[in-house]
Design a protein around this motif. Structure first.
Motif, PDB file in Angstrom:
ATOM      1  N   LEU A  24       0.818  -1.215   0.000  1.00 20.32           N
ATOM      2  CA  LEU A  24       0.000   0.000   0.000  1.00 20.32           C
ATOM      3  C   LEU A  24       0.851   1.265   0.000  1.00 20.32           C
ATOM      4  O   LEU A  24       0.361   2.348  -0.315  1.00 20.32           O
ATOM      5  CB  LEU A  24      -0.945   0.007   1.202  1.00 20.32           C
ATOM      6  CG  LEU A  24      -2.009  -1.086   1.198  1.00 20.32           C
ATOM      7  CD1 LEU A  24      -2.864  -0.993   2.447  1.00 20.32           C
ATOM      8  CD2 LEU A  24      -2.860  -1.026  -0.046  1.00 20.32           C
ATOM      9  N   LEU A  25       2.127   1.118   0.346  1.00 21.36           N
ATOM     10  CA  LEU A  25       3.017   2.274   0.282  1.00 21.36           C
ATOM     11  C   LEU A  25       3.088   2.824  -1.143  1.00 21.36           C
ATOM     12  O   LEU A  25       3.350   4.013  -1.336  1.00 21.36           O
ATOM     13  CB  LEU A  25       4.414   1.901   0.787  1.00 21.36           C
ATOM     14  CG  LEU A  25       4.513   1.504   2.263  1.00 21.36           C
ATOM     15  CD1 LEU A  25       5.936   1.050   2.586  1.00 21.36           C
ATOM     16  CD2 LEU A  25       4.075   2.625   3.185  1.00 21.36           C
ATOM     17  N   ILE A  26       2.838   1.977  -2.128  1.00 22.05           N
ATOM     18  CA  ILE A  26       2.831   2.419  -3.531  1.00 22.05           C
ATOM     19  C   ILE A  26       1.842   3.560  -3.710  1.00 22.05           C
ATOM     20  O   ILE A  26       2.133   4.574  -4.351  1.00 22.05           O
ATOM     21  CB  ILE A  26       2.487   1.248  -4.480  1.00 22.05           C
ATOM     22  CG1 ILE A  26       3.621   0.222  -4.472  1.00 22.05           C
ATOM     23  CG2 ILE A  26       2.173   1.740  -5.886  1.00 22.05           C
ATOM     24  CD1 ILE A  26       3.260  -1.111  -5.128  1.00 22.05           C
ATOM     25  N   HIS A  27       0.662   3.429  -3.125  1.00 19.27           N
ATOM     26  CA  HIS A  27      -0.373   4.456  -3.281  1.00 19.27           C
ATOM     27  C   HIS A  27       0.003   5.739  -2.549  1.00 19.27           C
ATOM     28  O   HIS A  27      -0.285   6.841  -3.027  1.00 19.27           O
ATOM     29  CB  HIS A  27      -1.722   3.918  -2.780  1.00 19.27           C
ATOM     30  CG  HIS A  27      -2.112   2.642  -3.441  1.00 19.27           C
ATOM     31  ND1 HIS A  27      -2.549   2.578  -4.742  1.00 19.27           N
ATOM     32  CD2 HIS A  27      -2.091   1.365  -2.991  1.00 19.27           C
ATOM     33  CE1 HIS A  27      -2.797   1.320  -5.068  1.00 19.27           C
ATOM     34  NE2 HIS A  27      -2.526   0.563  -4.014  1.00 19.27           N
ATOM     35  N   LEU A  28       0.664   5.583  -1.402  1.00 17.64           N
ATOM     36  CA  LEU A  28       1.115   6.771  -0.682  1.00 17.64           C
ATOM     37  C   LEU A  28       2.234   7.468  -1.445  1.00 17.64           C
ATOM     38  O   LEU A  28       2.265   8.706  -1.515  1.00 17.64           O
ATOM     39  CB  LEU A  28       1.567   6.405   0.736  1.00 17.64           C
ATOM     40  CG  LEU A  28       0.481   5.863   1.666  1.00 17.64           C
ATOM     41  CD1 LEU A  28       1.081   5.462   3.012  1.00 17.64           C
ATOM     42  CD2 LEU A  28      -0.656   6.854   1.842  1.00 17.64           C
ATOM     43  N   ILE A  29       3.135   6.701  -2.023  1.00 16.47           N
ATOM     44  CA  ILE A  29       4.204   7.288  -2.846  1.00 16.47           C
ATOM     45  C   ILE A  29       3.594   8.043  -4.016  1.00 16.47           C
ATOM     46  O   ILE A  29       3.971   9.197  -4.292  1.00 16.47           O
ATOM     47  CB  ILE A  29       5.182   6.191  -3.348  1.00 16.47           C
ATOM     48  CG1 ILE A  29       5.987   5.614  -2.178  1.00 16.47           C
ATOM     49  CG2 ILE A  29       6.120   6.760  -4.427  1.00 16.47           C
ATOM     50  CD1 ILE A  29       6.757   4.331  -2.520  1.00 16.47           C
ATOM     51  N   ALA A  30       2.653   7.406  -4.702  1.00 17.50           N
ATOM     52  CA  ALA A  30       2.020   8.046  -5.858  1.00 17.50           C
ATOM     53  C   ALA A  30       1.355   9.359  -5.468  1.00 17.50           C
ATOM     54  O   ALA A  30       1.529  10.381  -6.146  1.00 17.50           O
ATOM     55  CB  ALA A  30       1.000   7.095  -6.490  1.00 17.50           C
ATOM     56  N   GLY A  31       0.608   9.343  -4.381  1.00 18.45           N
ATOM     57  CA  GLY A  31      -0.110  10.544  -3.975  1.00 18.45           C
ATOM     58  C   GLY A  31       0.805  11.646  -3.478  1.00 18.45           C
ATOM     59  O   GLY A  31       0.649  12.817  -3.852  1.00 18.45           O
ATOM     60  N   LEU A  32       1.746  11.285  -2.633  1.00 18.13           N
ATOM     61  CA  LEU A  32       2.631  12.299  -2.055  1.00 18.13           C
ATOM     62  C   LEU A  32       3.621  12.858  -3.073  1.00 18.13           C
ATOM     63  O   LEU A  32       3.957  14.043  -3.038  1.00 18.13           O
ATOM     64  CB  LEU A  32       3.378  11.721  -0.854  1.00 18.13           C
ATOM     65  CG  LEU A  32       2.518  11.415   0.374  1.00 18.13           C
ATOM     66  CD1 LEU A  32       3.297  10.587   1.381  1.00 18.13           C
ATOM     67  CD2 LEU A  32       1.988  12.700   0.996  1.00 18.13           C
ATOM     68  N   ALA A  33       4.115  11.999  -3.975  1.00 19.91           N
ATOM     69  CA  ALA A  33       5.070  12.446  -4.993  1.00 19.91           C
ATOM     70  C   ALA A  33       4.363  13.026  -6.219  1.00 19.91           C
ATOM     71  O   ALA A  33       5.018  13.528  -7.132  1.00 19.91           O
ATOM     72  CB  ALA A  33       5.977  11.292  -5.419  1.00 19.91           C
ATOM     73  N   ARG A  34       3.044  12.889  -6.227  1.00 19.25           N
ATOM     74  CA  ARG A  34       2.213  13.390  -7.336  1.00 19.25           C
ATOM     75  C   ARG A  34       2.629  12.760  -8.666  1.00 19.25           C
ATOM     76  O   ARG A  34       2.895  13.451  -9.653  1.00 19.25           O
ATOM     77  CB  ARG A  34       2.259  14.907  -7.376  1.00 19.25           C
ATOM     78  CG  ARG A  34       1.683  15.525  -6.116  1.00 19.25           C
ATOM     79  CD  ARG A  34       1.626  17.035  -6.192  1.00 19.25           C
ATOM     80  NE  ARG A  34       0.950  17.563  -5.022  1.00 19.25           N
ATOM     81  CZ  ARG A  34       1.560  18.271  -4.075  1.00 19.25           C
ATOM     82  NH1 ARG A  34       2.842  18.549  -4.181  1.00 19.25           N
ATOM     83  NH2 ARG A  34       0.883  18.725  -3.045  1.00 19.25           N
ATOM     84  N   VAL A  35       2.705  11.422  -8.624  1.00 20.74           N
ATOM     85  CA  VAL A  35       3.010  10.656  -9.837  1.00 20.74           C
ATOM     86  C   VAL A  35       1.913   9.608 -10.037  1.00 20.74           C
ATOM     87  O   VAL A  35       1.106   9.359  -9.135  1.00 20.74           O
ATOM     88  CB  VAL A  35       4.399   9.967  -9.756  1.00 20.74           C
ATOM     89  CG1 VAL A  35       5.505  10.995  -9.631  1.00 20.74           C
ATOM     90  CG2 VAL A  35       4.471   8.971  -8.618  1.00 20.74           C
ATOM     91  N   ASP A  36       1.908   8.999 -11.208  1.00 16.51           N
ATOM     92  CA  ASP A  36       0.922   7.955 -11.454  1.00 16.51           C
ATOM     93  C   ASP A  36       1.339   6.665 -10.744  1.00 16.51           C
ATOM     94  O   ASP A  36       2.477   6.536 -10.277  1.00 16.51           O
ATOM     95  CB  ASP A  36       0.746   7.719 -12.963  1.00 16.51           C
ATOM     96  CG  ASP A  36       2.043   7.314 -13.636  1.00 16.51           C
ATOM     97  OD1 ASP A  36       2.447   6.135 -13.480  1.00 16.51           O
ATOM     98  OD2 ASP A  36       2.668   8.169 -14.288  1.00 16.51           O
ATOM     99  N   LYS A  37       0.413   5.730 -10.673  1.00 19.80           N
ATOM    100  CA  LYS A  37       0.659   4.483  -9.948  1.00 19.80           C
ATOM    101  C   LYS A  37       1.820   3.694 -10.564  1.00 19.80           C
ATOM    102  O   LYS A  37       2.635   3.116  -9.843  1.00 19.80           O
ATOM    103  CB  LYS A  37      -0.609   3.632  -9.917  1.00 19.80           C
ATOM    104  CG  LYS A  37      -0.464   2.361  -9.109  1.00 19.80           C
ATOM    105  CD  LYS A  37      -1.768   1.584  -9.091  1.00 19.80           C
ATOM    106  CE  LYS A  37      -1.568   0.201  -8.523  1.00 19.80           C
ATOM    107  NZ  LYS A  37      -2.781  -0.615  -8.685  1.00 19.80           N
ATOM    108  N   GLU A  38       1.919   3.668 -11.880  1.00 15.18           N
ATOM    109  CA  GLU A  38       2.992   2.925 -12.534  1.00 15.18           C
ATOM    110  C   GLU A  38       4.362   3.469 -12.129  1.00 15.18           C
ATOM    111  O   GLU A  38       5.286   2.707 -11.835  1.00 15.18           O
ATOM    112  CB  GLU A  38       2.823   2.957 -14.053  1.00 15.18           C
ATOM    113  CG  GLU A  38       3.857   2.127 -14.783  1.00 15.18           C
ATOM    114  CD  GLU A  38       3.666   2.117 -16.295  1.00 15.18           C
ATOM    115  OE1 GLU A  38       4.294   1.263 -16.935  1.00 15.18           O
ATOM    116  OE2 GLU A  38       2.910   2.956 -16.828  1.00 15.18           O
TER     117      GLU A  38
END
Length: 160
Positions: A24-38
């Motif tokens: 689930l850290l993937i989703h936090l990384i995506a949101g906080l870094a403002r990048v897409d999930k991939e």
């Protein structure tokens, strides 16, 4: 089910629950870094330890551009995840001793502790009912963090 199988099942559940939550850290990384999930997946997989992944999310949350509300939601979850990681790490990096009945009786930590003039290794701990309760509680706590991370991801519109 005998005690040995029960303990192995419990440790398996601990690892499964941890791995599911760590992803689930993937989703936090995506949101906080403002990048897409991939992109977040590539970042996540490039970091080869749990510690590095949690550190990244923590640092992203602490950045000035991160809204205070998000920071306040995420940092306590990471603290709880770090706390639970201690027991998970113990069972991923130990060997077991067995009693005369073939049951797991103790764990031996496979770490070296350096002193000034000596080393210590293989800390021994009993595998008793209290430890089984600790493992069960840890699984429940990790599952709860999992739900709370999902709540943060959804509430903040992070990539899913």
């Amino acid at each position: 089910m005998d005690e040995f199988q029960r303990i192995l099942l419990l440790i398996g559940r601990l690892n499964y629950t941890w791995t599911n939550t760590e992803s689930l850290l993937i989703h936090l990384i995506a949101g906080l870094a403002r990048v897409d999930k991939e992109t977040a997946i590539v970042i996540f997989l490039t970091l080869n330890t749990t510690r590095a992944r949690i550190d990244l999310v923590e640092r992203l949350a602490k950045m000035a551009k991160t809204p205070k509300k998000q920071r306040a939601e995420i940092l306590p979850l990471l603290g709880r995840l770090n706390e639970q990681s201690k027991l998970r790490n113990k069972y991923n990096h130990c060997i077991y001793s067995f009693d005369s009945k073939g049951e797991i009786s103790h764990t031996h930590q496979m770490r070296i502790f350096d002193g000034k003039e000596t080393i210590k290794y293989g800390k021994v701990e009993a595998m008793d009912d209290a430890e089984i309760i600790r493992i069960s509680d840890c699984i429940e706590n990790i599952a709860e963090v999992n739900k709370e991370i999902w709540n943060v991801v959804r509430a903040n519109g992070f990539p899913q």
